[in-house]
Structure formats: structure tokens, C-alpha cells
Design a protein around this motif. Sequence first.
Motif, PDB file in Angstrom:
ATOM      1  N   LEU A 218       0.848  -1.482  -0.195  1.00 56.49           N
ATOM      2  CA  LEU A 218       0.220  -0.045  -0.008  1.00 56.49           C
ATOM      3  C   LEU A 218       0.960   1.384   0.054  1.00 56.49           C
ATOM      4  O   LEU A 218       0.333   2.378   0.097  1.00 56.49           O
ATOM      5  N   GLY A 219       2.067   1.183  -0.113  1.00 58.45           N
ATOM      6  CA  GLY A 219       2.988   2.320   0.016  1.00 58.45           C
ATOM      7  C   GLY A 219       3.585   2.736   1.357  1.00 58.45           C
ATOM      8  O   GLY A 219       3.934   3.638   1.398  1.00 58.45           O
ATOM      9  N   ASN A 220       3.117   2.071   2.323  1.00 56.69           N
ATOM     10  CA  ASN A 220       3.432   2.362   3.789  1.00 56.69           C
ATOM     11  C   ASN A 220       4.893   1.833   4.008  1.00 56.69           C
ATOM     12  O   ASN A 220       5.213   0.914   3.684  1.00 56.69           O
ATOM     13  N   ALA A 221       5.503   2.484   4.883  1.00 52.47           N
ATOM     14  CA  ALA A 221       6.996   2.068   5.330  1.00 52.47           C
ATOM     15  C   ALA A 221       7.367   2.279   6.985  1.00 52.47           C
ATOM     16  O   ALA A 221       6.730   3.183   7.309  1.00 52.47           O
ATOM     17  N   LYS A 254      16.620  11.500  12.796  1.00 53.52           N
ATOM     18  CA  LYS A 254      17.002  11.705  11.549  1.00 53.52           C
ATOM     19  C   LYS A 254      17.133  10.613  10.420  1.00 53.52           C
ATOM     20  O   LYS A 254      16.706  10.701   9.474  1.00 53.52           O
ATOM     21  N   MET A 255      18.118   9.561  10.899  1.00 56.13           N
ATOM     22  CA  MET A 255      18.414   8.473   9.851  1.00 56.13           C
ATOM     23  C   MET A 255      17.109   7.684   9.608  1.00 56.13           C
ATOM     24  O   MET A 255      16.941   7.347   8.635  1.00 56.13           O
ATOM     25  N   GLY A 256      16.336   7.396  10.763  1.00 56.31           N
ATOM     26  CA  GLY A 256      15.308   6.659  10.592  1.00 56.31           C
ATOM     27  C   GLY A 256      14.278   7.321   9.705  1.00 56.31           C
ATOM     28  O   GLY A 256      13.490   6.813   9.100  1.00 56.31           O
ATOM     29  N   ASP A 257      14.104   8.651   9.994  1.00 58.61           N
ATOM     30  CA  ASP A 257      13.177   9.549   9.243  1.00 58.61           C
ATOM     31  C   ASP A 257      13.530   9.382   7.799  1.00 58.61           C
ATOM     32  O   ASP A 257      12.774   9.176   6.614  1.00 58.61           O
ATOM     33  N   ALA A 258      14.870   9.537   7.482  1.00 61.18           N
ATOM     34  CA  ALA A 258      15.311   9.482   5.967  1.00 61.18           C
ATOM     35  C   ALA A 258      15.141   8.117   5.413  1.00 61.18           C
ATOM     36  O   ALA A 258      14.709   8.007   4.143  1.00 61.18           O
ATOM     37  N   ALA A 259      15.392   6.980   6.149  1.00 57.20           N
ATOM     38  CA  ALA A 259      15.159   5.720   5.584  1.00 57.20           C
ATOM     39  C   ALA A 259      13.852   5.452   5.212  1.00 57.20           C
ATOM     40  O   ALA A 259      13.433   5.007   4.244  1.00 57.20           O
ATOM     41  N   VAL A 260      12.725   5.958   5.980  1.00 60.14           N
ATOM     42  CA  VAL A 260      11.457   5.754   5.781  1.00 60.14           C
ATOM     43  C   VAL A 260      11.246   6.578   4.411  1.00 60.14           C
ATOM     44  O   VAL A 260      10.293   6.118   3.560  1.00 60.14           O
ATOM     45  N   LYS A 261      11.794   7.711   4.445  1.00 64.22           N
ATOM     46  CA  LYS A 261      11.302   8.699   3.253  1.00 64.22           C
ATOM     47  C   LYS A 261      11.727   8.063   1.895  1.00 64.22           C
ATOM     48  O   LYS A 261      11.215   8.058   1.000  1.00 64.22           O
ATOM     49  N   ALA A 263      12.292   4.702   1.619  1.00 67.72           N
ATOM     50  CA  ALA A 263      11.308   3.626   1.180  1.00 67.72           C
ATOM     51  C   ALA A 263      10.120   4.016   0.657  1.00 67.72           C
ATOM     52  O   ALA A 263       9.522   3.317  -0.465  1.00 67.72           O
ATOM     53  N   GLU A 264       9.614   4.999   1.014  1.00 70.02           N
ATOM     54  CA  GLU A 264       7.997   5.510   0.713  1.00 70.02           C
ATOM     55  C   GLU A 264       8.150   6.296  -0.738  1.00 70.02           C
ATOM     56  O   GLU A 264       7.298   6.086  -1.457  1.00 70.02           O
ATOM     57  N   TYR A 265       9.376   6.909  -0.780  1.00 69.30           N
ATOM     58  CA  TYR A 265       9.534   7.462  -2.408  1.00 69.30           C
ATOM     59  C   TYR A 265       9.536   6.708  -3.300  1.00 69.30           C
ATOM     60  O   TYR A 265       9.019   6.717  -4.528  1.00 69.30           O
ATOM     61  N   ILE A 266      10.192   5.413  -3.154  1.00 71.79           N
ATOM     62  CA  ILE A 266      10.301   4.569  -4.283  1.00 71.79           C
ATOM     63  C   ILE A 266       9.287   3.340  -4.106  1.00 71.79           C
ATOM     64  O   ILE A 266       9.116   2.310  -4.884  1.00 71.79           O
ATOM     65  N   LYS A 267       8.343   3.430  -3.246  1.00 73.16           N
ATOM     66  CA  LYS A 267       7.220   2.771  -3.099  1.00 73.16           C
ATOM     67  C   LYS A 267       7.636   1.152  -2.684  1.00 73.16           C
ATOM     68  O   LYS A 267       7.194   0.076  -3.351  1.00 73.16           O
ATOM     69  N   TYR A 268       8.559   1.034  -1.592  1.00 74.66           N
ATOM     70  CA  TYR A 268       9.355  -0.312  -1.456  1.00 74.66           C
ATOM     71  C   TYR A 268       8.351  -1.176  -0.894  1.00 74.66           C
ATOM     72  O   TYR A 268       7.582  -0.794   0.228  1.00 74.66           O
ATOM     73  N   GLU A 269       8.380  -2.385  -1.201  1.00 73.45           N
ATOM     74  CA  GLU A 269       7.550  -3.426  -0.634  1.00 73.45           C
ATOM     75  C   GLU A 269       8.707  -4.789  -0.216  1.00 73.45           C
ATOM     76  O   GLU A 269       9.523  -5.068  -0.984  1.00 73.45           O
ATOM     77  N   GLY A 270       8.345  -5.086   1.058  1.00 73.78           N
ATOM     78  CA  GLY A 270       9.171  -6.051   1.474  1.00 73.78           C
ATOM     79  C   GLY A 270      10.186  -5.662   2.599  1.00 73.78           C
ATOM     80  O   GLY A 270      10.140  -4.356   3.122  1.00 73.78           O
ATOM     81  N   ALA A 271      11.404  -6.612   2.886  1.00 66.26           N
ATOM     82  CA  ALA A 271      12.311  -5.993   3.855  1.00 66.26           C
ATOM     83  C   ALA A 271      13.485  -5.726   3.169  1.00 66.26           C
ATOM     84  O   ALA A 271      13.728  -6.225   2.183  1.00 66.26           O
ATOM     85  N   GLY A 272      14.068  -4.299   3.755  1.00 65.45           N
ATOM     86  CA  GLY A 272      15.241  -3.734   2.892  1.00 65.45           C
ATOM     87  C   GLY A 272      15.950  -3.196   4.083  1.00 65.45           C
ATOM     88  O   GLY A 272      15.789  -2.937   5.256  1.00 65.45           O
ATOM     89  N   THR A 273      17.317  -2.792   3.534  1.00 66.71           N
ATOM     90  CA  THR A 273      18.161  -2.078   4.541  1.00 66.71           C
ATOM     91  C   THR A 273      18.826  -0.833   3.636  1.00 66.71           C
ATOM     92  O   THR A 273      19.192  -1.154   2.535  1.00 66.71           O
ATOM     93  N   ILE A 274      18.678   0.240   4.216  1.00 66.65           N
ATOM     94  CA  ILE A 274      19.509   1.494   3.788  1.00 66.65           C
ATOM     95  C   ILE A 274      20.561   1.857   4.494  1.00 66.65           C
ATOM     96  O   ILE A 274      20.707   2.000   5.791  1.00 66.65           O
TER      97      ILE A 274
END
Length: 449
Positions: A218-221, A254-261, A263-274
Amino acid sequence: MFKKILIANRGEIALRVIRTCREIGIKTVAVYSTADAESLHVRFADEAVCIGPALSSESYLKMSAILAAAEITNADAIHPGYGFLSENAKFSKLCEEHNIKFIGASADMISKMGDKASARATMKAAGVPTIPGSEGLLETFEEAKKLANEMGYPVMLKATAGGGGKGMRAVWKKEDLKENWDAARQEAFACFGNDGMYLEKLIEEPHHIEIQIIGDSLGNACHLSERDCSIQRRHQKLTEESPSPFMTPSLRKKMGDAAVKAAEYIKYEGAGTIEFLVDKHRNFYFMEMNTRIQVEHPITEQVIDYDLIYEQIKVAAGIPISGKNYLPKLYSIECRINAEDPYKDFRPSPGKITTLHIPGGHGIRVDTHVYAGYIIPSNYDSMIAKLITTAQTREVAISKMRRALDEFVIEGVKTTIPFHRQLMDDPDYIAGNYTTKFMEDFELKPEEN
């Protein structure tokens, strides 16, 4: 929910996926090469299919054999683990074409984030801090020379298709640029068939800190806090911990917000690591994204009490995430136990394990696929176990790790246990005073008889 999942991998990660599947009532299919016929993942899966000889290219990397195994066993999903085909866009696409759910990123996402130059441009567009460097790939050495002079030395040459430190060269002065440019391109082409290069400003006294994220259809991260992976040798991680001793609450946010931003920008689905590089002033820069589960995922599971494999499966089945960001409640450390001789430049040490005693007790977790009598093949990665300790404080987690390493007995092959045991007594490590350069000055003491 899926009825049957094929695990397109081997060793401890295959066993890890099988365990979660059994807990939630999903049937499993193991695939194996002839070298892995006696491996535990073969024994514990509901079904097992031999997919070829020991050579990876003829077994675990052979897409047609894995898809055939999925079809004859009626598996409706494939979990790729890490390594092998886990970040292969073609395989993800083939699974989709065969109506088999790939429990991982889509082909488009892997293509977008797997190429480092493309990923960097995408993150820049998303507003995530990136390391100053070339815009896209460098066409010629002259272009690299001009940019390096403009940015100032030191600089880092990187292969766009690189991984595991291949095709990377640190250059400290302009006289060394040409030699390193040629060497990095040759190595990149030999390893990946792609000699495309880009250039970045070299971050001095860097910390390698990564943020675990989960995204749904659904585009949530959300993020699951950080792991510090700065103890490395030749860009290969040796030990990891969560939370990072270098982290502050402000930096984590700051880093958590950037990582979520991201993931949501690219509409990432699944587990991933920034993955980020953080300099000594705690400025952080996007480095790369891994569109798969990580080797070091257990420490995240331990500090927030969360089954990442289960979450991967749920997201792949279309179940939304909670959307909640998680903060670490405990401290956890992971030591990668490799069949390598740390006294001989970490040379691989395949062979038969004659004696094995696995440590136990409160706060001890061991993820492994080996047993007494197991023969470690020379064909694959040398990691044979992950030793994880968890405690209320970092000091106690280190203390537990010392005790667990003393209790961990593996005979018949050389392992990295002596290295980790000495690391746990190192004053700088104990103080959390380390960067990615730590191993350059670390001296292994002679073994005690």
C-alpha cells in the motif's frame, strides 16, 4: 497466505526461513546441490529437490532449475534468502511470469536500487543526503581526474555493479588515481561483467550504520532502528551490533526518518536495508540499499522482539504493516563465525567438523546449519554460524559474548572464534570507539596453547 514456500538458498538462512514457515503452518521445499545433500535444511524441509552439482552457477544460481523445482512441488512462493538470486531482477521477473510470488523486491525495484549510480540519483531526488560525487557514471579517466581535483582528495572509486568491496579503491593523492582507476575497472569487469565506475568524496573516520526498513504493497513503510556494521575486513562485515554505540537519539530520528522517506519515495515492498556512512561529526550519507534480508537481521529481531522473516512473508501475501517505527529495547551483538584461519589472513578452512559444542544460556542465540560430522564445502561462503548475544546493557551483551565464545567448540577446521574472543577484550571496541578503519590497526595475539 501461502500454502507452500520454496527456499532458493542453503545453509543457516534456509534453515531460518524453514523454522518460521513451520511455526505459521506453511509447507516448505528445500533445494540443494549435490554438495549439500547432507545439510540440515534438506532434512528439516517438508520436501527437498536436488537442483544440480556443487558449482553455484549450475545449482543455486540456475534459475530454470529452481523454477522447475517450484513447479513440480506446487510451491506458490519463493524465498531467496540473501546472496545468490536474492537481488536478481531477472529472477524476480521470471517468478512473476510463472505466477510464483517472489518474497523480495520487484524486478523494477531491484534494477532501480541495485545499480549504485541509479540508487544514488534516486535517493538524491527523494531528499536523502548523499555523498558528494559524480552525477552518474564516469565516461573517461579524464572526467574522473577533473572531478577528483574539484572535490579534493581523498576520493573513493566505486564500481556501479559492485558488492563485497569489489571494484572499490580509496585514492589519497592525485598521483595514484590512474593506477587505481585501471585496477578497479579490471576487477569490476572480472567480477560483475560491468566496468562502469563512479567517484565519491571519501568520508574520513566513517561509521557504517544501516537502518532496517519494511514496506508494504500500500506504499506504507516503517523503520526498525539501526545496526552498526563498522567492524569490517576488506569491506566484509565481521561483527555487528544494535543499537550503535555511536548513535544519539537525535541522529537515530534523523536517519530513521530519512530511511522511511527513501522507502516511501520508491514505494518499496518487503524487507530492505538503507546503508549509510556517518562521519565523525555525525553527518550521514546514503551509501546503498540492499533489497533483501541481511545476514545480520537477528540482532534487530532481538532488540525489538520481531520476526523479520514472518514480516517478509506477510508483506508478500499482501498484509499491511503496522506503520509503527521501532526503537531498540535491548542490546544485541552478532559475531559471524566463519570457517577461516584468522592467523593466516583469514584463509578459508573447509573440511569436516569433528567436534561441535554450541553455547547456550540466557541471552544466547546461535543460527547455524552445521553439526558434528558435517563437511563444510569449499564451493560456498565460509560463514558457518552466527553467534548472537542479547542483554539489558551493551556491557552485559559483551560479557555474554565472551562467555559464549569460550564455550563455542568447533574442531576439525579453523574458525574466526579466536579473533572474536580477542575483539571482545579490545579497549577501543569495549568503549565503542571504532570506525570502518578499526581492522587496519587491530593486531591478533598468538593463540594460547
